[in-house]
Design a protein around this motif. Structure first.
Motif, short mmCIF file in Angstrom:
data_model
loop_
_atom_site.label_atom_id
_atom_site.label_comp_id
_atom_site.label_asym_id
_atom_site.label_seq_id
_atom_site.Cartn_x
_atom_site.Cartn_y
_atom_site.Cartn_z
N MET A 1 0.83 -1.22 0.00
CA MET A 1 0.00 0.00 0.00
C MET A 1 0.86 1.26 0.00
SD MET A 1 -2.78 -1.06 2.90
CE MET A 1 -3.62 -2.64 2.85
N GLY A 2 2.18 1.09 0.03
CA GLY A 2 3.08 2.25 -0.03
C GLY A 2 3.82 2.55 1.26
N SER A 3 3.71 1.66 2.25
CA SER A 3 4.43 1.91 3.51
C SER A 3 5.92 1.57 3.38
CB SER A 3 3.83 1.06 4.63
OG SER A 3 4.67 1.10 5.77
N THR A 4 6.74 2.43 3.95
CA THR A 4 8.18 2.14 3.97
C THR A 4 8.67 1.97 5.41
OG1 THR A 4 8.57 4.53 3.85
CG2 THR A 4 8.77 3.29 1.80
N LEU A 5 7.81 2.27 6.39
CA LEU A 5 8.24 2.21 7.79
C LEU A 5 7.71 0.99 8.54
CD1 LEU A 5 7.72 5.98 8.74
CD2 LEU A 5 9.85 4.87 8.07
N ILE A 6 6.74 0.29 7.95
CA ILE A 6 6.10 -0.83 8.66
C ILE A 6 7.12 -1.90 9.06
CG2 ILE A 6 5.43 -2.04 6.51
CD1 ILE A 6 3.34 -1.97 9.76
N GLY A 7 8.17 -2.05 8.27
CA GLY A 7 9.22 -3.03 8.59
C GLY A 7 9.93 -2.72 9.90
N SER A 8 9.96 -1.45 10.29
CA SER A 8 10.65 -1.05 11.53
C SER A 8 9.72 -0.91 12.72
CB SER A 8 11.38 0.28 11.34
OG SER A 8 11.54 0.60 10.01
N LEU A 9 8.43 -1.24 12.53
CA LEU A 9 7.48 -1.07 13.64
C LEU A 9 7.73 -2.11 14.73
CD1 LEU A 9 4.82 0.59 14.42
CD2 LEU A 9 3.58 -1.38 13.55
N ASN A 10 8.01 -1.63 15.92
CA ASN A 10 8.28 -2.51 17.06
C ASN A 10 7.23 -2.37 18.15
OD1 ASN A 10 10.71 -3.92 16.30
ND2 ASN A 10 11.74 -1.93 16.46
N HIS A 11 7.38 -3.21 19.16
CA HIS A 11 6.46 -3.25 20.30
C HIS A 11 6.16 -1.85 20.85
CE1 HIS A 11 4.46 -5.04 23.71
NE2 HIS A 11 5.28 -4.45 24.57
N ARG A 12 4.88 -1.49 20.87
CA ARG A 12 4.37 -0.24 21.43
C ARG A 12 4.80 1.04 20.68
NH1 ARG A 12 4.20 -0.97 28.02
NH2 ARG A 12 2.70 -2.68 28.02
N ASP A 13 5.43 0.89 19.52
CA ASP A 13 5.71 2.07 18.70
C ASP A 13 4.36 2.61 18.21
OD1 ASP A 13 8.39 1.56 18.93
OD2 ASP A 13 8.67 0.89 16.86
N ASN A 14 4.28 3.91 17.98
CA ASN A 14 3.07 4.47 17.38
C ASN A 14 3.30 4.70 15.89
OD1 ASN A 14 0.95 4.49 19.17
ND2 ASN A 14 1.69 6.34 20.22
N TRP A 15 2.28 4.38 15.10
CA TRP A 15 2.41 4.44 13.65
C TRP A 15 1.12 4.98 13.03
CZ3 TRP A 15 0.50 0.39 9.95
CH2 TRP A 15 1.00 0.58 8.66
N VAL A 16 1.27 5.97 12.15
CA VAL A 16 0.12 6.48 11.38
C VAL A 16 0.49 6.41 9.90
CG1 VAL A 16 -1.00 7.95 13.10
CG2 VAL A 16 0.94 8.85 11.81
N PHE A 17 -0.50 6.07 9.08
CA PHE A 17 -0.20 5.81 7.68
C PHE A 17 -1.44 6.01 6.80
CE2 PHE A 17 -0.42 2.40 4.37
CZ PHE A 17 0.57 2.87 3.52
N ALA A 18 -1.21 6.64 5.63
CA ALA A 18 -2.26 6.73 4.62
C ALA A 18 -1.66 6.23 3.31
CB ALA A 18 -2.74 8.17 4.45
N GLY A 19 -2.28 5.22 2.71
CA GLY A 19 -1.74 4.66 1.47
C GLY A 19 -2.85 4.21 0.55
#
Ligand SMILES: *[C@@H]1O[C@H](CO)[C@@H](O)[C@H](O)[C@H]1NC(C)=O
Length: 223
Positions: free
Chosen positions: A162-180
């Protein structure tokens, strides 16, 4: 008497011609007025209030949106699309994991929304939900609490698609927002990750809130 009849007839014909011309003119004037109103309607989009708390209104070929992640387990995330809050703590429709809104990219109709419980949910079902999203759909995502307990590489892959480049670095309890956009792999400009780090966390065990927003284009540029 006969001349008088002709005179009357001529007068009647004249009246008909004048009246119909008057109606034609007023019809044209009406059309002109509509064009002017049309112009003001278009003009209004640019001078109207910005939607979703953006600093300025979006152009007509795009949708305004904003995404706030949750904050610890206390404040729920918030997803606004085209001026309307779709998911929020107040609406009582958010949950732990990934809160997601799926939207038709041509008419802006919301197809589905909900939360994928990444803490106690079923990874297989979550993957199936994501794979079911049709190519072209706009996808807005906000994390809450923790988004990685049930995370798998396959789930991460669907977000990469969907266009994410950061999902690979998402770790436990990190906050992530994304529009794709589903099925495009075009790198999204609308993505932020806030790392959970004991040294910088604003809450005990969680980072602060992270947000992203902007004008999401209606159609994919195929060129
Ligand atoms: C979006 O809606 C339009 C009009 O109803 C439809 O033709 C199109 O297939 C939909 N897009 C997707 C990706 O389903």
């Amino acid at each position: 008497m006969r001349y008088r009849g002709i005179f009357t007839l001529t007068a009647v014909i004249l009246i008909i011609i004048v009246t119909s011309k008057f109606f034609m003119d007023s019809f044209h004037a009406h059309e002109k007025a509509k064009e002017v109103i049309g112009f003001y309607q278009i003009h209004n989009i640019f001078i109207s209030e910005p939607k979703c708390s953006l600093s300025k209104p979006c152009p007509p070929d795009s949708f305004a949106f904003s995404i706030h992640s949750g904050a610890a387990t206390v404040v729920g995330p918030k997803i606004c699309f085209d001026g309307k809050n779709i998911m929020s703590h107040i609406l009582n429709n958010v949950g732990p994991g990934l809160n997601i809104v799926v939207i038709n990219d041509t008419n802006g109709v919301i197809e589905k929304y909900g939360y994928l419980n990444m803490i106690t949910g079923d990874s297989g079902q979550i993957l199936a939900y994501l794979k079911d999203i049709k190519p072209g759909m706009i996808v807005l995502v906000a994390s809450y609490d923790d988004a990685t307990t049930k995370m798998t590489d396959e789930i991460r892959e669907t977000f990469v698609a969907m266009g994410s480049t950061l999902i690979g670095s998402l770790n436990h309890r990190d906050n992530w927002v994304f529009a794709g956009r589903a099925g495009t792999k075009i790198k999204s400009f609308y993505e932020k990750l806030l790392v959970s780090d004991e040294k910088t966390n604003v809450f005990d065990g969680w980072p602060g809130m992270v947000k992203v927003g902007g004008c999401f284009p209606r159609t994919v540029d195929d060129t």
